[in-house]
Motif scaffolding. Structure first.
Motif, PDB file in Angstrom:
ATOM      1  N   UNK A  69       0.652  -1.149  -0.105  1.00 25.62           N
ATOM      2  CA  UNK A  69      -0.114   0.110  -0.039  1.00 25.62           C
ATOM      3  C   UNK A  69       0.746   1.122   0.182  1.00 25.62           C
ATOM      4  N   UNK A  70       2.129   1.155   0.317  1.00 30.57           N
ATOM      5  CA  UNK A  70       2.904   2.342   0.389  1.00 30.57           C
ATOM      6  C   UNK A  70       3.728   2.610  -1.101  1.00 30.57           C
ATOM      7  N   UNK A  71       3.518   1.720  -2.124  1.00 29.48           N
ATOM      8  CA  UNK A  71       3.985   1.556  -3.381  1.00 29.48           C
ATOM      9  C   UNK A  71       2.846   1.488  -4.426  1.00 29.48           C
ATOM     10  N   UNK A  72       2.110   2.615  -4.508  1.00 25.95           N
ATOM     11  CA  UNK A  72       0.885   2.473  -5.593  1.00 25.95           C
ATOM     12  C   UNK A  72       1.077   3.702  -6.346  1.00 25.95           C
ATOM     13  N   UNK A  73       1.010   3.427  -7.736  1.00 20.68           N
ATOM     14  CA  UNK A  73       1.137   4.639  -8.763  1.00 20.68           C
ATOM     15  C   UNK A  73      -0.243   4.741  -9.507  1.00 20.68           C
ATOM     16  N   UNK A  74      -0.496   5.610 -10.191  1.00 18.49           N
ATOM     17  CA  UNK A  74      -1.780   5.731 -11.145  1.00 18.49           C
ATOM     18  C   UNK A  74      -1.349   6.163 -12.407  1.00 18.49           C
ATOM     19  N   UNK A  75      -2.156   5.604 -13.295  1.00 20.34           N
ATOM     20  CA  UNK A  75      -1.949   6.314 -14.770  1.00 20.34           C
ATOM     21  C   UNK A  75      -3.140   5.959 -15.625  1.00 20.34           C
ATOM     22  N   UNK A  76      -3.049   6.277 -16.638  1.00 19.14           N
ATOM     23  CA  UNK A  76      -4.008   6.276 -17.795  1.00 19.14           C
ATOM     24  C   UNK A  76      -3.887   6.987 -18.948  1.00 19.14           C
ATOM     25  N   UNK A  77      -4.987   6.743 -19.844  1.00 19.78           N
ATOM     26  CA  UNK A  77      -4.624   7.457 -21.362  1.00 19.78           C
ATOM     27  C   UNK A  77      -6.087   8.393 -21.428  1.00 19.78           C
ATOM     28  N   UNK A  78      -5.697   9.508 -22.072  1.00 19.85           N
ATOM     29  CA  UNK A  78      -6.813  10.308 -22.328  1.00 19.85           C
ATOM     30  C   UNK A  78      -7.436  10.785 -21.245  1.00 19.85           C
ATOM     31  N   UNK A  79      -8.824  10.796 -21.238  1.00 19.46           N
ATOM     32  CA  UNK A  79      -9.550  11.014 -20.119  1.00 19.46           C
ATOM     33  C   UNK A  79      -9.251  10.336 -18.702  1.00 19.46           C
ATOM     34  N   UNK A  80      -8.708   9.054 -18.837  1.00 19.48           N
ATOM     35  CA  UNK A  80      -8.055   8.200 -17.630  1.00 19.48           C
ATOM     36  C   UNK A  80      -6.766   9.035 -17.032  1.00 19.48           C
ATOM     37  N   UNK A  81      -6.006   9.690 -18.140  1.00 21.76           N
ATOM     38  CA  UNK A  81      -4.883  10.568 -17.455  1.00 21.76           C
ATOM     39  C   UNK A  81      -5.415  11.606 -16.959  1.00 21.76           C
ATOM     40  N   UNK A  82      -6.477  12.154 -17.471  1.00 18.87           N
ATOM     41  CA  UNK A  82      -7.038  13.585 -16.565  1.00 18.87           C
ATOM     42  C   UNK A  82      -7.437  13.261 -15.249  1.00 18.87           C
ATOM     43  N   UNK A  83      -8.353  12.108 -15.419  1.00 15.53           N
ATOM     44  CA  UNK A  83      -8.511  11.562 -14.024  1.00 15.53           C
ATOM     45  C   UNK A  83      -7.553  11.386 -13.042  1.00 15.53           C
TER      46      UNK A  83
END
Length: 313
Positions: free
Chosen positions: A158-172
């Motif tokens: 839980x201390x090593x969580x990243x987030x990513x996405x494309x297009x609207x997912x990146x905006x979110x």
């Protein structure tokens, strides 16, 4: 097709010659979603060895269960605790994940370096729900993933969580990273990975002028997505809704960022401007522009072609 287009990758040239022009305002959203979700991968593309577990994640406010698919490397030891990445699929806030997105979720860890769990989160779509529902759901997913009790049951850190996405997912992703900072979660976002995010509601950049005519992402299509997503015109000034409104103090302390743009994407300039603003806020940023590609190159139906996968690799 715009006369200002640079030399495109041959695969995109072939796509543009057969791609039908869709008037998003005249086609029912249900039809758009059916066509979008029906995209499948070619059998020629090798599938990563991964186990997929369907999970449901409650929202912070009302406990609504957000569906998500957890992808775990098949090579990982059964009880091995891995880092995690939450991936938010694009689709103009309105369209569901397509054939390319589950493949991306499986492929992220399949490079010998990013040995991690990938959580593909299926946030609620517009226009049935409007801003800020989707970004609050994405925040709920991140908060859930960084809760030690939840993470321990699924064997990720839980201390090593990243987030990513494309297009609207990146905006979110950007909106979520700001909410994580503002709400002072104990476990911070480790990284954010942004593929061609939408930053401005009414961009007047050079890339918008050059690449919205006769291309995959037209001005009318952009307006369609935005108008279905926002609750009112006031949302265009909300920094969580559109990151162009973020003040420098909001940017300071955001997680290290990887920004990836496409050369012939109308969103290219606004994303790269945002990357420079992050640098001004002393955020660690790496920004890459992929030459000869249009918007959506990460997950577009070209994933059905093996030769396009070679381009991405």
């Amino acid at each position: 097709m715009s006369n200002n287009l640079p030399k495109l990758n041959p695969t995109f040239v072939a796509l543009m010659s057969v791609l039908p022009v869709i008037d998003y305002n005249s086609v029912p959203i249900e039809v758009l979603r059916t066509n979008h979700a029906s995209t499948t991968l070619s059998d020629d593309i090798p599938r990563p060895k991964v186990t997929v577990q369907r999970i449901k994640i409650p929202t912070c406010e009302d406990g609504y269960l957000i569906p998500a698919d957890m992808h775990r490397p098949a090579s990982a030891i059964s009880n091995e605790v891995l880092p995690a990445m939450i991936f938010l699929p694009g689709g103009g806030f309105c369209l569901p994940s397509q054939g390319g997105h589950p493949f991306i979720a499986s492929k992220i860890h399949d490079n010998g370096e990013a040995n991690c769990v990938v959580i593909l989160a299926h946030y609620s779509l517009s226009p049935e729900v409007r801003y800020p529902v989707a970004v609050e759901e994405c925040y709920s997913v991140f908060k859930w993933a960084t809760n030690p009790d939840n993470a321990s049951k699924l064997f990720f850190d839980p201390t090593k969580v990243a987030m990513g996405g494309d297009s609207s997912g990146a905006s979110l992703t950007i909106g979520t990273s700001v909410l994580v900072k503002r709400r002072n979660l104990k476990n911070k976002m480790k990284h954010q990975i942004l593929y061609y995010p939408a930053i401005y509601p009414n961009a007047a950049t050079e890339s918008h002028q050059n690449f919205t005519e006769g291309c995959i992402l037209s001005k009318d299509t952009i307006d369609f997505f935005i108008n279905n997503y926002i609750s009112s015109e006031k949302d265009k000034l909300d920094p969580i809704c559109f990151p162009s409104n973020l003040d420098i103090k909001d940017l300071i302390g955001l997680p290290p960022t990887l920004m990836i743009t496409g050369e012939a994407d109308p969103l290219r300039d606004e994303a790269e401007i945002f990357a420079r603003r992050l640098l001004e806020a002393e955020v660690d940023v790496s920004s890459y522009r992929v030459q000869g590609v249009l918007h959506g190159f990460l997950s577009i139906l070209l994933f059905t072609l093996k030769k396009f996968w070679k381009l991405l690799t």
